[in-house]
Design a protein around this motif. Structure first.
Motif, mmCIF file in Angstrom:
data_model
loop_
_atom_site.group_PDB
_atom_site.id
_atom_site.type_symbol
_atom_site.label_atom_id
_atom_site.label_comp_id
_atom_site.label_asym_id
_atom_site.label_seq_id
_atom_site.Cartn_x
_atom_site.Cartn_y
_atom_site.Cartn_z
ATOM 1 N N ALA A 304 0.822 -1.217 0.000
ATOM 2 C CA ALA A 304 0.000 0.000 0.000
ATOM 3 C C ALA A 304 0.853 1.262 0.000
ATOM 4 N N GLN A 305 1.940 1.293 0.769
ATOM 5 C CA GLN A 305 2.763 2.497 0.824
ATOM 6 C C GLN A 305 3.456 2.744 -0.507
ATOM 7 N N ALA A 306 3.958 1.672 -1.118
ATOM 8 C CA ALA A 306 4.574 1.817 -2.435
ATOM 9 C C ALA A 306 3.546 2.301 -3.455
ATOM 10 N N ALA A 307 2.313 1.796 -3.361
ATOM 11 C CA ALA A 307 1.254 2.226 -4.272
ATOM 12 C C ALA A 307 0.944 3.705 -4.077
ATOM 13 N N ALA A 308 0.891 4.151 -2.821
ATOM 14 C CA ALA A 308 0.629 5.563 -2.552
ATOM 15 C C ALA A 308 1.733 6.441 -3.129
ATOM 16 N N ASP A 309 2.984 5.987 -3.000
ATOM 17 C CA ASP A 309 4.106 6.750 -3.548
ATOM 18 C C ASP A 309 4.021 6.818 -5.074
ATOM 19 N N ILE A 310 3.680 5.695 -5.698
ATOM 20 C CA ILE A 310 3.565 5.674 -7.165
ATOM 21 C C ILE A 310 2.444 6.601 -7.619
ATOM 22 N N TRP A 311 1.333 6.577 -6.893
ATOM 23 C CA TRP A 311 0.220 7.460 -7.253
ATOM 24 C C TRP A 311 0.630 8.932 -7.154
ATOM 25 N N ARG A 312 1.298 9.281 -6.039
ATOM 26 C CA ARG A 312 1.731 10.676 -5.861
ATOM 27 C C ARG A 312 2.711 11.083 -6.958
ATOM 28 N N GLU A 313 3.690 10.239 -7.246
ATOM 29 C CA GLU A 313 4.675 10.570 -8.274
ATOM 30 C C GLU A 313 4.028 10.657 -9.652
ATOM 31 N N SER A 314 3.052 9.816 -9.907
ATOM 32 C CA SER A 314 2.363 9.869 -11.196
ATOM 33 C C SER A 314 1.594 11.180 -11.343
ATOM 34 N N LYS A 315 0.918 11.609 -10.289
ATOM 35 C CA LYS A 315 0.181 12.877 -10.324
ATOM 36 C C LYS A 315 1.123 14.051 -10.519
ATOM 37 N N GLU A 316 2.295 13.993 -9.875
ATOM 38 C CA GLU A 316 3.260 15.088 -9.967
ATOM 39 C C GLU A 316 4.068 15.047 -11.253
ATOM 40 N N GLY A 317 4.001 13.949 -11.975
ATOM 41 C CA GLY A 317 4.810 13.803 -13.182
ATOM 42 C C GLY A 317 6.247 13.456 -12.906
ATOM 43 N N THR A 318 6.549 12.969 -11.695
ATOM 44 C CA THR A 318 7.931 12.668 -11.326
ATOM 45 C C THR A 318 8.211 11.173 -11.273
ATOM 46 N N TYR A 319 7.227 10.340 -11.615
ATOM 47 C CA TYR A 319 7.468 8.895 -11.569
ATOM 48 C C TYR A 319 8.565 8.511 -12.555
ATOM 49 N N ARG A 320 9.437 7.589 -12.155
ATOM 50 C CA ARG A 320 10.538 7.123 -12.996
ATOM 51 C C ARG A 320 10.425 5.613 -13.177
ATOM 52 N N TYR A 321 10.410 5.182 -14.411
ATOM 53 C CA TYR A 321 10.478 3.751 -14.708
ATOM 54 C C TYR A 321 11.925 3.303 -14.527
ATOM 55 N N ALA A 322 12.157 2.302 -13.691
ATOM 56 C CA ALA A 322 13.515 1.879 -13.351
ATOM 57 C C ALA A 322 13.602 0.356 -13.392
ATOM 58 N N PRO A 323 13.723 -0.237 -14.583
ATOM 59 C CA PRO A 323 13.729 -1.699 -14.677
ATOM 60 C C PRO A 323 15.018 -2.362 -14.222
ATOM 61 N N GLY A 324 16.098 -1.608 -14.087
ATOM 62 C CA GLY A 324 17.354 -2.209 -13.642
ATOM 63 C C GLY A 324 18.118 -2.872 -14.773
ATOM 64 N N GLY A 325 19.350 -3.305 -14.448
ATOM 65 C CA GLY A 325 20.169 -3.998 -15.429
ATOM 66 C C GLY A 325 20.656 -3.091 -16.541
ATOM 67 N N ALA A 326 21.202 -3.701 -17.593
ATOM 68 C CA ALA A 326 21.733 -2.937 -18.719
ATOM 69 C C ALA A 326 20.637 -2.141 -19.417
ATOM 70 N N PHE A 327 19.448 -2.737 -19.531
ATOM 71 C CA PHE A 327 18.350 -2.000 -20.140
ATOM 72 C C PHE A 327 17.953 -0.820 -19.262
ATOM 73 N N GLY A 328 17.986 -1.006 -17.943
ATOM 74 C CA GLY A 328 17.665 0.085 -17.030
ATOM 75 C C GLY A 328 18.632 1.250 -17.167
ATOM 76 N N GLU A 329 19.897 0.971 -17.425
ATOM 77 C CA GLU A 329 20.867 2.046 -17.637
ATOM 78 C C GLU A 329 20.514 2.846 -18.888
#
Length: 638
Positions: A304-329
């Motif tokens: 729930a806390q992670a979901a709340a953070d994602i919702w807030r970042e999405s509303k603010e336009g600050t959410y970052r997709y971070a898949p990790g690994g070489a593709f994440g770089e």
């Protein structure tokens, strides 16, 4: 489906065996179902030809081919899917004759003149159809004698009182029965089973699971079109991962996305892909935050806390997709390019790294979380989404697709073309911009900001810039013209500030070019192009090291101001501003922008300005303070 080659005996036997194999708990079965399980047959004895003939005499017409072939194998059927408990044999089928009383309401709705022909064709269904349901959960199975195919098959229409929709349509009785077999499988796949009972595994599930695996491999090799029909059928049987794989293909433009899977916290993609996508969908839908159930700590205590953070970042336009690994770089690098407007470079970075992407589990075939990132989603044009789908990845190999190519036009002259900044606009749009050499975009507020230390806003969509910087503005002054400049890179060693919503009309008497203030580290160019009034205006000025080099202003083909030593190709006459007529003024504006491009090597990113998100700031006023004796108006609302 070809009824002449459909093996009813094999099909019904397999269905019966699978139904019986899924009924481990004998104590939970009714006496009738226990008998069906012992016999391992859901049907009745075959109908004799005399039975079929007698039925057709009673009904008054010959039965469609696939229903007749069914009767020859089983004169009736139990448990056709999850909601029809018995289908009619020769003695039970009868004309419905609107016994349900539904005909009047349905016919009125179906018969409306603006309905498509296929909808209007349903008028009279309840009166003319042959009813095949004998016992059901308020579900009607109707054979329609007026909807006949070239093979003589009658269409089947199924309607349930608990479904708020038109009857479902099947081309034949055979097609209907296949769909009911699929419904049985789908319900069994979702049913909770005690640990003591056997798993629901049989010939059909093994066949469909193999099809899902084959489809997934094909999709990872870039052949998603091969995967779609396999996954569509497997989804009908409720097989694991079929629906979510189809959804990912659909998300990326692979022509199939008619089922939306809700994210589930047990899925390894939940926090990185599914939840952010769900948040983005909710925001784009305009529905309220009350719909965001994943932030409920009682229902989802672990996330729930992670979901709340994602919702807030999405509303603010600050959410970052971070898949990790070489593709994440590569994602991080592309994100940095996109936030300064270079969406073409961002796509080239992503494209080069797609082969390095790794799935998070068997239900994952593409980095669809990119579509939840507010900076990277605009990078993925429809053509690029398809290119991503067609690129081998996840450890699989195959031929690389043809590149989709860059999207941004070169230079600045596109600004003079109608509809380029605002789709559908028949004339060029108003804009003003500052092009600055020798600094990065984040240094522009220090040179041109409305106050010391003016911050850059988070990357915003064009329509959010004003409400972010001036959320509660109530006072407007005739001597205050602070531009809201979106910023980014304008070429090698160049940055731009761009405003498409000038708050005041251009006034030569009050205008102060920001070019000198912007040029402390090199050259700065200012352009103001205005078309929204009856007298179009074009202004150009340039400065270096704080000193104005040249400037000119033309209003409706009449030079209004000129100073300094204008480059020969940038004089109003050379550009054609002295020619009358709207078309000539548009052409002169385009030539001016083209000449600036050729002389200084600058360019503006159309996609970032129109579809993407850019940082922005409020500039100092482009109008000088009032002089002695000058009056102006200040308006306060509320």
């Amino acid at each position: 489906m070809d009824a002449t080659t459909f093996d009813w005996r094999a099909f019904l036997t397999r269905w019966s065996e699978e139904w019986a194999g899924a009924r481990d708990d004998l104590a939970a079965l009714s006496a009738d179902d226990a008998g069906l399980r012992r016999r391992r047959w859901l049907g009745d004895a075959p109908a004799a030809e005399a039975d079929i003939a007698a039925m057709e005499a009673r009904i008054g017409c010959a039965m469609p081919p696939s229903y007749r072939e069914f009767l020859r194998v089983s004169n009736g059927w139990q448990h056709a899917g999850g909601f029809v408990w018995r289908l009619a044999g020769t003695h039970e089928a009868h004309w419905h004759e609107d016994a349900s009383g539904l005909g009047e309401d349905f016919d009125e709705f179906w018969g409306e003149e603006d309905n498509p022909e296929e909808v209007r064709a349903q008028v009279g269904l309840w009166s003319r159809a042959l009813q095949l349901d004998v016992a059901s959960d308020a579900t009607y199975v109707l054979l329609d004698p007026e909807d006949t195919g070239p093979d003589g098959e009658w269409a089947v229409r199924v309607w349930a009182s608990w479904l708020d929709q038109d009857p479902r349509w099947y081309a034949s009785f055979a097609e209907f029965m296949v769909a009911m077999h699929q419904e049985f499988h789908s319900l069994e796949a979702d049913r909770d089973r005690p640990e003591s009972t056997a798993a629901f595994v049989n010939e059909t599930t093994r066949t469909q699971d193999a099809a899902v695996a084959k489809a997934r491999t094909a999709a990872l090799r870039g052949r998603h079109e091969e995967a779609i029909p396999l996954l569509v059928e497997a989804r009908q049987y409720g097989r694991p991962h079929a629906a979510e794989l189809l959804q990912q293909i659909g998300r990326l433009g692979g022509r199939h996305s008619d089922s939306e899977q809700q994210p589930h916290p047990d899925d390894p993609r939940f926090l990185t892909e599914l939840l952010p996508l769900d948040a983005a969908d909710l925001l784009n839908s305009g529905r309220g935050t009350d719909s965001w159930r994943f932030a409920d700590s009682e229902r989802f205590p672990g996330t729930a806390q992670a979901a709340a953070d994602i919702w807030r970042e999405s509303k603010e336009g600050t959410y970052r997709y971070a898949p990790g690994g070489a593709f994440g770089e590569a994602v991080d690098e592309a994100r940095e390019q996109a936030r300064w407007g270079d969406t073409d470079a961002a796509w080239r970075t992503l494209r080069a790294a797609i082969a390095l992407w790794e799935p998070l589990g068997p239900g994952h075939i593409a980095p669809v979380g990119l579509l939840a990132d507010p900076l990277l989603a605009p990078v993925l044009t429809p053509a690029r989404r398809l290119e991503l789908l067609a690129t081998p990845r996840g450890g699989e190999t195959g031929p690389a697709p043809d590149p989709a190519g860059d999207q941004d036009p070169h230079g600045l002259s596109w600004l003079a073309r109608p509809g380029e900044l605002s789709a559908g606009q028949s004339s060029p749009c108003d804009f003003r911009m500052v092009l600055v050499e020798g600094i990065t975009p984040d240094a522009l507020p220090a040179l041109l900001g409305s106050s010391p230390g003016a911050p850059l806003a988070p990357p915003l969509r064009r329509w959010d810039v004003s409400r972010h910087h001036r959320p509660r503005q109530r006072t407007f002054s005739g001597y205050d013209d602070k531009a809201l400049l979106s910023v980014g890179r304008a070429g090698t060693d160049w940055s731009f500030g761009f405003d498409e919503s000038a708050s005041t009309a251009f006034s030569m008497q009050r205008f102060i070019t920001p070019a000198p203030a912007a040029s402390v580290h090199g050259l700065a160019i200012v352009v103001w192009s205005q078309w929204r009034l009856d007298t179009p205006v074009f202004h150009l000025s340039a400065a270096r090291n704080g000193t104005l080099l040249y400037a000119f202003t033309v209003r409706d083909a009449v030079p209004e101001h000129s100073s300094g030593s204008l480059p020969a190709e940038l004089t109003p006459t050379a550009l054609g501003f002295d020619m009358p007529g709207t078309a000539a003024r548009v052409a002169a504006t385009a030539r001016a922008l083209e000449a600036i491009t050729e002389r200084y090597g600058v360019s503006l990113p159309r996609r970032a300005l129109t579809e993407g998100r850019l940082h922005s700031f409020e500039s100092a006023s482009w109008i000088r303070p009032p002089g002695p004796g000058e009056t102006y108006m200040t308006i306060t609302i509320g």
